[in-house]
Design an enzyme around this catalytic site. Structure first.
Site, mmCIF file in Angstrom:
data_model
loop_
_atom_site.group_PDB
_atom_site.id
_atom_site.type_symbol
_atom_site.label_atom_id
_atom_site.label_comp_id
_atom_site.label_asym_id
_atom_site.label_seq_id
_atom_site.Cartn_x
_atom_site.Cartn_y
_atom_site.Cartn_z
ATOM 1 N N LYS A 298 0.241 5.935 -0.833
ATOM 2 C CA LYS A 298 -0.851 5.360 -1.608
ATOM 3 C C LYS A 298 -0.311 4.136 -2.335
ATOM 4 O O LYS A 298 0.627 4.239 -3.135
ATOM 5 C CB LYS A 298 -1.390 6.391 -2.598
ATOM 6 C CG LYS A 298 -2.462 5.830 -3.509
ATOM 7 C CD LYS A 298 -3.097 6.907 -4.345
ATOM 8 C CE LYS A 298 -4.084 6.313 -5.338
ATOM 9 N NZ LYS A 298 -4.689 7.327 -6.188
ATOM 10 N N LYS B 168 -3.447 4.990 2.271
ATOM 11 C CA LYS B 168 -4.545 4.492 1.448
ATOM 12 C C LYS B 168 -4.122 3.222 0.726
ATOM 13 O O LYS B 168 -3.038 3.217 0.144
ATOM 14 C CB LYS B 168 -4.909 5.576 0.429
ATOM 15 C CG LYS B 168 -5.930 5.161 -0.591
ATOM 16 C CD LYS B 168 -6.128 6.259 -1.572
ATOM 17 C CE LYS B 168 -7.022 5.736 -2.676
ATOM 18 N NZ LYS B 168 -7.105 6.600 -3.798
HETATM 19 C C1 PBG Z 1 -6.769 8.494 -8.266
HETATM 20 C C2 PBG Z 1 -7.581 7.963 -7.168
HETATM 21 C C3 PBG Z 1 -8.018 6.663 -7.029
HETATM 22 C C4 PBG Z 1 -8.730 6.604 -5.838
HETATM 23 C C5 PBG Z 1 -8.726 7.879 -5.289
HETATM 24 N N1 PBG Z 1 -7.984 8.713 -6.127
HETATM 25 C C6 PBG Z 1 -7.907 5.499 -7.931
HETATM 26 C C7 PBG Z 1 -6.618 5.014 -8.393
HETATM 27 O O1 PBG Z 1 -5.545 5.378 -7.912
HETATM 28 O O2 PBG Z 1 -6.678 4.217 -9.331
HETATM 29 C C8 PBG Z 1 -9.359 5.369 -5.305
HETATM 30 C C9 PBG Z 1 -10.377 5.573 -4.272
HETATM 31 C C10 PBG Z 1 -11.191 4.365 -4.012
HETATM 32 O O3 PBG Z 1 -10.906 3.243 -4.473
HETATM 33 O O4 PBG Z 1 -12.170 4.536 -3.298
HETATM 34 N N2 PBG Z 1 -7.114 9.771 -8.628
#
Ligand code: PBG
Length: 328
Positions: A198, A251
């Site tokens: 991520k 991601k």
């Molecule tokens: C964090 C989380 C995020 C997303 C999914 N889980 C945001 C972040 O890391 O700030 C982002 C998903 C998206 O942008 O669609 N719990």
């Protein structure tokens, strides 16, 4: 050499009719590959459009159940639940209480719609008042003390009836800790889909607006990955697999297709990809201006993520895509 091949090889022969194109298409999209993310808020009968994500709503648990039934009818494989609680605190306690927003939504969906895979996001940022994915100690996001809270959250989701948990916090060692806690609590059959690679991405903006989860100070670069790194993604995936992840995720998706491909080639576990809020919002915004064809952009973006090697895709376009696939 090339010149002598021509006109014997004419790739266009296989592009002239729809039927032949279908015969030779290497990648296909199925509604069953898709997971629809939803934002759960407190209350009843709440269905509030999210400004930053046109077409997506904040839903109370009862509305989540209604929406999930429609999702299942469309042949979509699963839903991914995020909680947006009323109260936030430094430890994100709303994340692991059995009467939390997500727990309530899971209870209202999991039993009612057999066959739909109910996945829960495991992370503290939607529940902490500072907006970080872990607790803060001495001005830093403290890794190891956070693990205990994530494990509690995952077990609480399992107790509510979740079919899979998806840790997205990017703390080191959380998959192993969550696996052990689930096993101890008797949930050894509950799969973990880990957000393994991520990235610290600008493309989560619309989500953070929707979840009010933007960090109040600093950023997430001390725990989410640097966009310049691909080999490091393989390390992250290896660690998660060793700790017991059943599915690994990359991601965002479309900007990291190379990473999806590398993970697919290097590991045998199923690979998930998350078409994030910013990817969704870009397509929506350009389409609303009439600059791109929304339906074609939806299908092409998802097909490309599959072609890169993803087995399943989290996408806010899931209902649209399912209808388009059906119609094709
Ligand atoms: C964090 C989380 C995020 C997303 C999914 N889980 C945001 C972040 O890391 O700030 C982002 C998903 C998206 O942008 O669609 N719990």
């Amino acid at each position: 050499m090339l010149a002598t091949m021509f006109p014997i090889e004419r790739p266009r022969r296989l592009r002239r009719t729809r039927a032949i194109r279908a015969f030779v298409r290497e990648t296909s999209l199925d509604a069953g590959d898709l997971v629809y993310p939803m934002f759960v808020v407190p209350g009843r009968g709440v269905r509030r459009p999210i400004d930053s994500m046109p077409g997506v709503c904040h839903l109370s648990a009862d509305e989540v159940a209604r929406e999930a039934a429609r999702i299942h009818e469309l042949g979509i494989g699963g839903v991914l639940l995020f909680g947006v609680p009323e109260q936030k605190d430094p430890e994100g306690s709303g994340a692991w209480t059995d009467d939390g927003v997500v727990q309530e939504a899971v209870r209202s969906v999991a039993g009612a719609i057999p066959g739909l895979c109910v996945i829960t996001d495991v992370c503290l940022c939607e529940y902490t008042d500072h907006g970080h994915c872990g607790i803060i100690e001495d001005g830093e996001v403290a890794n190891d003390p956070t693990l205990e809270l994530l494990a509690r959250q995952a077990v609480s989701h399992a107790r509510a009836g979740a079919n899979m948990v998806a840790p997205s916090d990017m703390m080191d060692g959380r998959v192993g800790r969550i696996r052990a806690a689930l096993d101890d609590a008797g949930y050894d059959q509950l799969p973990i889909m880990s957000y393994s690679a991520k990235y610290a991405s600008a493309f989560y903006g619309p989500f953070r607006a929707a979840a009010a989860s933007a960090p109040k100070m600093g950023d997430r670069k001390s725990y989410q990955m640097d966009p310049g790194n691909a080999r490091e993604a393989l390390r992250e995936v290896r660690l998660d697999v060793e700790e017991g992840a059943d599915i690994v995720m990359v991601k965002p998706a479309a900007l990291y297709l190379d990473v999806i491909r590398m993970v697919r080639d290097e590991f045998l576990v199923p690979v998930a990809a998350y078409q994030v809020s910013g990817e969704y919002a870009m397509i929506k915004a350009a389409a609303s201006k009439g600059w791109i064809d929304e339906e074609r952009a939806i299908l092409e973006s998802l097909l490309s993520i599959k072609r890169a090697g993803a087995d399943l895709i989290m996408t806010y376009f899931a209902p649209d895509a399912a209808r388009l696939i059906e119609r094709r």
